[in-house]
Design an enzyme around this catalytic site. Structure first.
Site, PDB file in Angstrom:
ATOM      1  N   CYS B  88       0.814  -1.224   0.000  1.00  6.33           N
ATOM      2  CA  CYS B  88       0.000   0.000   0.000  1.00  6.33           C
ATOM      3  C   CYS B  88       0.839   1.262   0.000  1.00  6.33           C
ATOM      4  O   CYS B  88       0.310   2.354  -0.125  1.00  6.33           O
ATOM      5  CB  CYS B  88      -0.966   0.005   1.169  1.00  6.33           C
ATOM      6  SG  CYS B  88      -2.166  -1.329   1.054  1.00  6.33           S
ATOM      7  N   HIS B 345      -9.581   3.772  -1.583  1.00 10.22           N
ATOM      8  CA  HIS B 345      -8.231   3.208  -1.491  1.00 10.22           C
ATOM      9  C   HIS B 345      -7.856   2.359  -2.703  1.00 10.22           C
ATOM     10  O   HIS B 345      -7.824   1.143  -2.643  1.00 10.22           O
ATOM     11  CB  HIS B 345      -8.122   2.390  -0.203  1.00 10.22           C
ATOM     12  CG  HIS B 345      -6.739   1.847   0.061  1.00 10.22           C
ATOM     13  ND1 HIS B 345      -5.592   2.447  -0.421  1.00 10.22           N
ATOM     14  CD2 HIS B 345      -6.342   0.765   0.776  1.00 10.22           C
ATOM     15  CE1 HIS B 345      -4.550   1.740  -0.022  1.00 10.22           C
ATOM     16  NE2 HIS B 345      -4.962   0.716   0.698  1.00 10.22           N
TER      17      HIS B 345
END
Lengths: 482, 400
Positions: B88, B345
Site C-alpha cells: 500500500c 483506497h
C-alpha cells in the site's frame, strides 16, 4: 516379551446427536428411528483420517523419544490419498526419523488390527512401531450408516521394552464376505441386507476367529478380563456374547452411543479404552471384523500402572471434551455433501509447489523451526539469520520443533471475509513457551471463547484442499486448552 | 551522515481522479485523467518530463508488470520509467523515486504516478492474496485477510489498555464518523455520506472487532505528482509545495517471529515517523504538524498511527479522538479529504492522493474543507499487515 508399550486415542470435538439427522431425513427413511439414538463424533471440517491419526499418535507418544521409533502403520478405510502414502504423511507430521518402515492398511474394517498385528510382528524383530487406526467415513445422507458411523482414532506403540500389554497370540480369519463394498471411483459404500450381514457376517465370522484363538492357545473365554468385539451392530452383539460364552461384564463397551462405529479404528479405540481401566494380569481379547476377522490376545503387565498415570487424554479425556454439532447442514458442509456457494474467495486456490514443500521438509509437516545457537531464540519458519535484533547470528541454527510446545495468544480475530468452511476464520499470533512466535489459524473453538493470553496447543490439520490438482495441504493450527 | 532531501524537491503539479467503483473506466483512463490535470496544474508539457516512476500493487488484475502500461498509455517519449511496488506504500514509493532523481540532479523534472483498478477483480474487499506473500503463503500462513490482520491490532490494543469491546469500538466509530463527514466535503471522494456513531457501532462485523464502517472503501483511482528541484520551483509557479522529509521503513520480520512486539501498534510507522521528523527537523510533532493524511485502511490503524507518530502518547489516543483533536476543526485535522475510509483506497494511488490533498491544503485551495493556515502536512502509508509492514511517512511545507 513383545507387546504394547504405549497407547493413545483421539475423538473429534464435535458430537452430533443422531436425532439431529433423523429430524432432517427421518421422513425419507422412517426405519432409521431404530438407529437414531445417542450421539456420534464428527470430525471438524479441517480433520480427516490422517489428522486424527497424528492426534492419536501424539497422545500415544507423549514424552517418549520419537527418535527410536522405526515404523508406522496406518489402518483405515477412509484414507485421503490413493497415491501419496498416508502413513508417510502421518509419520512426517509426527517428526519421526526417515529411517522408517511405513505402510497403509486398508480395504476392510479389519485394517486397524492388521496394522497392529504387523507392528507386533515387527516388535519380535526388535522394532518400535506405531500402529494407528483412524476413520472418517462418509455415509449417504438418509442411510442408517449416516447415523451409526462416527469418527475417531487410536494409536499404539509396540516394542519389546516397557511392555504394558504383552502380545500373547492371535488367530485370523479371511473371508470375501461382501457386506459392504466400494470401488476406487466411488465415494460411498454399497451394503447388502443388514439382517444377512448380522447372521452371515458378525454372528458367524467373529465366533470363528474367537474359537480359532481359544483352540490354538487352549484358552477358555472366561480367562479374559475384557473382551473387545468390534461389532457395531447392537442387534448382533447380544447373540454374539451368548455364542462365544462370555458374560456381559467381560464385554468392553463399543462406544457406539457416544462416538459411533469408527470402522477400522473401532477395535483399537476399544482396546485403548480397556487399557485405561486394566490392571496387571488382565487378559484382553481383541476381535476385529471386516472381510474376516483378527483375534488378538494380550496380557496386561505391571507397567500399566505407570502408563495410566501419564497425562495422555486417551479415550476418557477425549470423551469429556465435546461440543454439540446441532446443525445438520453444517455436518453436510464439513463433509462436502452439498455444494455450497463458497464465493470467489473459496474458489481461488493457487497451486502448491511440491518442490518447495519438499525443500522445506519438516518445517511445514512437523512445525519445525530453528533455534539460534548464539542467543537461544527459537524462530519460525527456519531462518539463516537470527531474528533477534540484538543478535543477528548467521548460519548458527539448530532445528527446533514447535508442534509439541504450548503457546499463548498475543492477539486474535474472527474473520468473516476470509473463506472458511466454518466462518469466522479465527486466527491469532501465538507466543510459545521458551520463545518463538507464529501467526496461526485456530480451530476447535468458538470466537466468544477466545481471549488474549489464552493457552493453546498445536494440532495437525488439513489447512486447505486443492481438488482441481488433487492435493490436501496439511499444517498446524492452535487449539485453545480446554 | 546523510543530510536527507529536506527543501531539495518541490511539487509543482498534481492530479487526482475521482475515486470509486468506476465500472466504466479502466486503469489507462484513470492515468490519462490524473496526468492531464497535473500537466495543466504544473503548466508544463509532456516533453519536459525527464523520468517517471509508476506505483501499482496488484499487477495480476490491474495493469500488468513493468512501467509499460504507464509509458504506453501516456505516450511518454522513450524516457526512463520504472514500476515500483511496495504494497500500500507503492504510491509514495513512486514519489520517492521521482524525488530522489530530482534531488540527485539526475533529472530536472520527474513524474510519480499511482494507479489501481480494483473493481475488475470480482471481489468485495481486496482480492485473495494467493501467493502474494510468497509461494508458501497458502501452506504456512494463517488464512488472513486485510481486515483480519488489522483487527488483531484492535484486539491487542483493547486488551492492553483495558478497553471493553464497546469502549474501544466507540472510539473507532468516532474516527470513521469524522472521516465520513470530511468525505462529504470532498468532491472526488468515493463515499460522500454522513454516518452516525450508532450506525457504525451496529454494522455487521467484518473481522472481530471491526465492523463494516471500520473498513475503508475499495476503489479505482489514479493520482500523480510532478516534482522539480526546489530552487527551480518558482520558475513554474508561485506556490510550490516543498518536500521536508520522505522516509520508508520496512520491517525486519521481528514482529512476527520475536517475542518483543506487543501487537498494539505498528513498529515501522514509529520508525519511519522518527526518521522523517529527523529529516525535516521536527522536534515536537504534536505542536508542529498542521494536518495529516494517515493510512486509515481500518479505523484501528488510524488510532494506532496517532500514537506511533507521537501525536498522542501511548494509550491516550482515545482521549484525543474523543476530544475532537483530529476533527476538521481540531488541532491536527486528520483525513481532511475523507481518507482511505471515504476518499477510497486504490492501493497504488493512495499515497499520491494524500500528497494531492496536502498540496491543495498548503496552497489554500481545498475548498469547503480548507483548514486555517496550514504550515506542515504529513502523509503516511502502511502496506502489509501490522505484524509485517512497509510504512512511508512524508512531510510537506509551503515555505522553504
Amino acid at each position: 516379551m513383545v507387546g504394547i508399550t504405549s497407547y493413545g486415542a483421539y475423538i473429534p470435538w464435535y458430537r452430533m446427536n443422531r436425532t439431529v439427522i433423523f429430524e432432517q431425513l427421518g421422513w425419507f427413511n422412517p426405519a432409521n428411528a431404530s438407529v437414531a439414538r445417542g450421539e456420534k463424533a464428527v470430525a471438524n471440517y479441517d480433520e480427516d483420517s490422517i489428522t486424527m491419526a497424528v492426534a492419536a499418535a501424539l497422545d500415544c507418544l507423549g514424552e517418549k523419544s520419537r527418535g527410536s521409533v522405526d515404523g508406522l502403520y496406518l489402518g483405515s478405510t477412509s484414507l485421503p490419498f490413493a497415491q501419496r502414502q498416508n502413513a508417510a504423511v502421518v509419520s512426517t507430521g509426527l517428526d519421526l526419523p526417515s529411517g522408517m518402515r511405513t505402510a497403509d492398511f486398508g480395504g476392510s474394517t479389519k485394517a486397524g488390527t492388521s496394522a497392529l498385528l504387523a507392528a507386533l510382528d515387527a516388535a519380535r524383530g526388535g522394532g518400535k512401531t506405531i500402529a494407528c487406526a483412524s476413520e472418517n467415513r462418509l455415509a449417504k445422507p438418509g442411510s442408517s450408516q449416516e447415523h451409526t458411523y462416527g469418527d475417531g482414532a487410536a494409536a499404539f506403540l509396540t516394542g519389546d521394552e516397557d511392555v504394558l500389554a504383552q502380545f500373547k497370540g492371535s488367530f485370523s480369519v479371511s473371508s470375501d464376505f461382501i457386506d459392504f463394498r466400494r470401488t476406487q471411483e466411488e465415494k460411498f459404500s454399497h451394503g447388502w441386507e443388514e439382517r444377512w450381514i448380522r447372521d452371515g457376517g458378525y454372528s458367524r465370522i467373529i465366533p470363528e476367529a474367537v474359537s480359532g484363538l481359544l483352540d490354538r492357545y487352549t484358552l477358555k473365554i472366561t480367562d479374559f478380563a475384557k473382551i473387545i468385539l468390534a461389532c457395531p451392530a447392537a442387534g448382533a452383539m447380544k447373540g454374539l456374547i451368548k455364542t462365544i460364552g462370555a458374560s456381559p461384564e467381560q464385554m468392553q463397551d463399543t462406544m457406539i452411543a457416544q462416538v459411533g462405529d469408527t470402522g477400522a479404528a473401532l477395535p483399537l479405540m476399544m482396546l485403548a479404552a480397556a487399557l485405561e481401566d486394566a490392571k496387571a494380569g488382565d487378559k484382553i481379547l481383541v476381535v476385529s471384523y471386516g472381510s474376516g476377522s483378527d483375534a488378538l490376545w494380550f496380557e496386561v503387565t505391571n507397567e500399566i500402572a505407570k502408563a495410566q498415570k501419564s497425562n495422555r487424554k486417551g479415550i476418557s479425556g477425549h470423551l469429556a471434551e465435546r461440543n454439540d454439532l446441532s446443525v445438520y447442514a453444517k455436518y453436510l458442509v464439513f463433509r462436502h455433501l452439498i455444494p455450497l456457494e463458497v464465493g470467489i474467495r473459496g474458489e481461488e486456490i493457487s497451486p502448491t509447489a511440491m518442490s518447495a514443500l519438499g525443500r522445506d521438509g519438516n518445517a511445514i509437516s512437523a512445525l519445525v523451526g530453528s533455534r539460534c545457537r548464539a542467543c537461544g531464540t527459537p524462530q519460525y519458519p527456519k531462518q539463516r539469520i537470527c531474528v533477534n535484533p540484538d543478535c543477528g547470528a548467521v548460519d548458527d541454527m539448530e532445528d527446533y520443533r514447535f508442534s509439541d510446545k504450548v503457546g499463548t495468544l498475543v492477539s486474535y480475530t474472527g474473520d468473516n471475509l476470509a473463506f472458511s468452511w466454518d466462518p469466522p476464520q479465527i486466527y491469532g499470533l501465538v507466543d510459545f513457551e521458551n520463545g518463538g512466535r507464529i501467526l496461526l489459524d485456530l480451530t476447535d473453538c468458538s470466537l466468544d471463547s477466545v481471549k488474549v493470553k489464552m493457552p493453546v496447543t498445536m494440532s495437525f490439520r488439513r489447512k486447505y484442499a486443492d481438488p482441481q490438482r488433487g492435493y490436501y495441504g496439511y499444517f498446524w493450527k492452535a487449539v485453545p486448552v480446554k | 551522515m546523510a543530510k536527507g532531501i529536506k527543501n531539495e524537491v518541490a511539487i509543482i503539479g498534481v492530479g487526482c481522479t475521482t475515486f470509486g467503483e468506476l465500472w466504466d473506466k479502466d486503469a489507462s483512463d484513470l492515468m490519462v485523467d490524473a496526468f492531464q490535470e497535473a500537466l495543466q496544474d504544473a503548466g508544463i508539457e509532456k516533453k519536459d518530463i525527464d523520468a517517471a516512476w509508476f506505483g501499482t500493487c496488484f499487477d495480476e488484475v490491474n495493469v500488468g508488470k513493468s512501467a509499460l502500461s504507464l509509458t504506453k498509455t501516456l505516450k511518454l517519449p522513450f524516457i526512463p520509467a520504472t514500476r515500483v511496488e511496495n504494497f500500500c506504500a507503492s504510491g509514495t514509493e513512486s514519489f520517492r523515486g521521482a524525488c530522489y532523481a530530482v534531488a540527485s540532479g539526475a533529472c530536472d523534472i520527474a513524474l510519480a504516478m499511482g494507479v489501481e483498478k480494483l473493481k475488475d477483480t470480482g471481489y468485495g474487499g481486496l482480492p485473495d492474496f494467493g501467493n502474494l506473500l510468497g509461494s508458501q503463503n497458502r501452506a504456512i500462513f494463517a488464512n488472513l485477510t486485510a481486515p483480519g490482520g488489522f483487527a488483531m491490532l484492535a484486539t491487542a490494543y483493547f486488551d492492553k489498555y483495558g478497553l471493553s469491546p464497546e469502549e474501544g469500538k466507540l472510539a473507532l466509530a468516532h474516527i470513521s464518523s469524522k472521516s465520513h463527514h470530511n468525505g462529504t466535503l470532498s468532491p472526488k471522494a468515493h463515499l460522500k455520506s454522513e454516518v452516525s456513531i450508532e450506525k457504525i457501532m451496529n454494522a455487521p462485523i467484518i473481522a472481530w472487532p471491526l465492523g463494516l464502517f471500520d473498513c475503508c472503501g475499495v476503489s479505482d483511482g489514479a493520482a500523480c505528482a510532478i516534482v522539480c528541484r526546489a530552487d527551480k520551483a518558482k520558475d513554474f509557479r508561485k506556490d510550490p509545495v516543498y518536500v521536508k522529509g520522505l522516509q520508508i521503513a520496512v520491517t525486519s520480520g521481528e514482529e512476527m517471529a520475536y517475542q518483543k512486539w506487543d501487537g498494539t501498534h505498528v513498529m515501522p510507522t514509529y520508525r519511519a515517523g522518527c526518521a522523517a521528523f529527523k529529516e525535516a527537523g521536527i522536534a515536537n510533532p504534536r505542536e508542529e504538524i498542521s494536518m495529516m493524511e494517515v493510512h486509515d485502511c481500518f479505523s484501528i490503524t488510524e488510532l494506532s498511527t496517532y500514537e506511533d507518530l507521537q501525536i498522542s502518547p501511548r494509550g491516550k489516543a482515545v482521549h484525543d479522538i474523543e476530544a475532537g483533536f483530529f476533527d476538521l476543526d481540531g488541532q491536527i485535522p486528520c483525513q481532511t479529504d475523507g481518507g482511505l475510509k471515504c476518499f477510497g483506497h486504490p492501493i497504488g494511488a493512495s499515497g499520491l492522493r494524500m500528497i494531492y490533498e496536502e498540496y491543495k491544503q498548503l496552497q489554500g485551495k481545498a475548498g469547503e474543507r480548507q483548514i486555517e493556515d496550514p504550515r506542515i502536512g504529513l502523509t503516511h502509508n502502511l502496506g502489509g499487515f501490522p505484524c509485517m509492514s512497509v510504512v512511508s511517512v512524508a512531510l510537506f511545507g509551503n515555505t522553504l
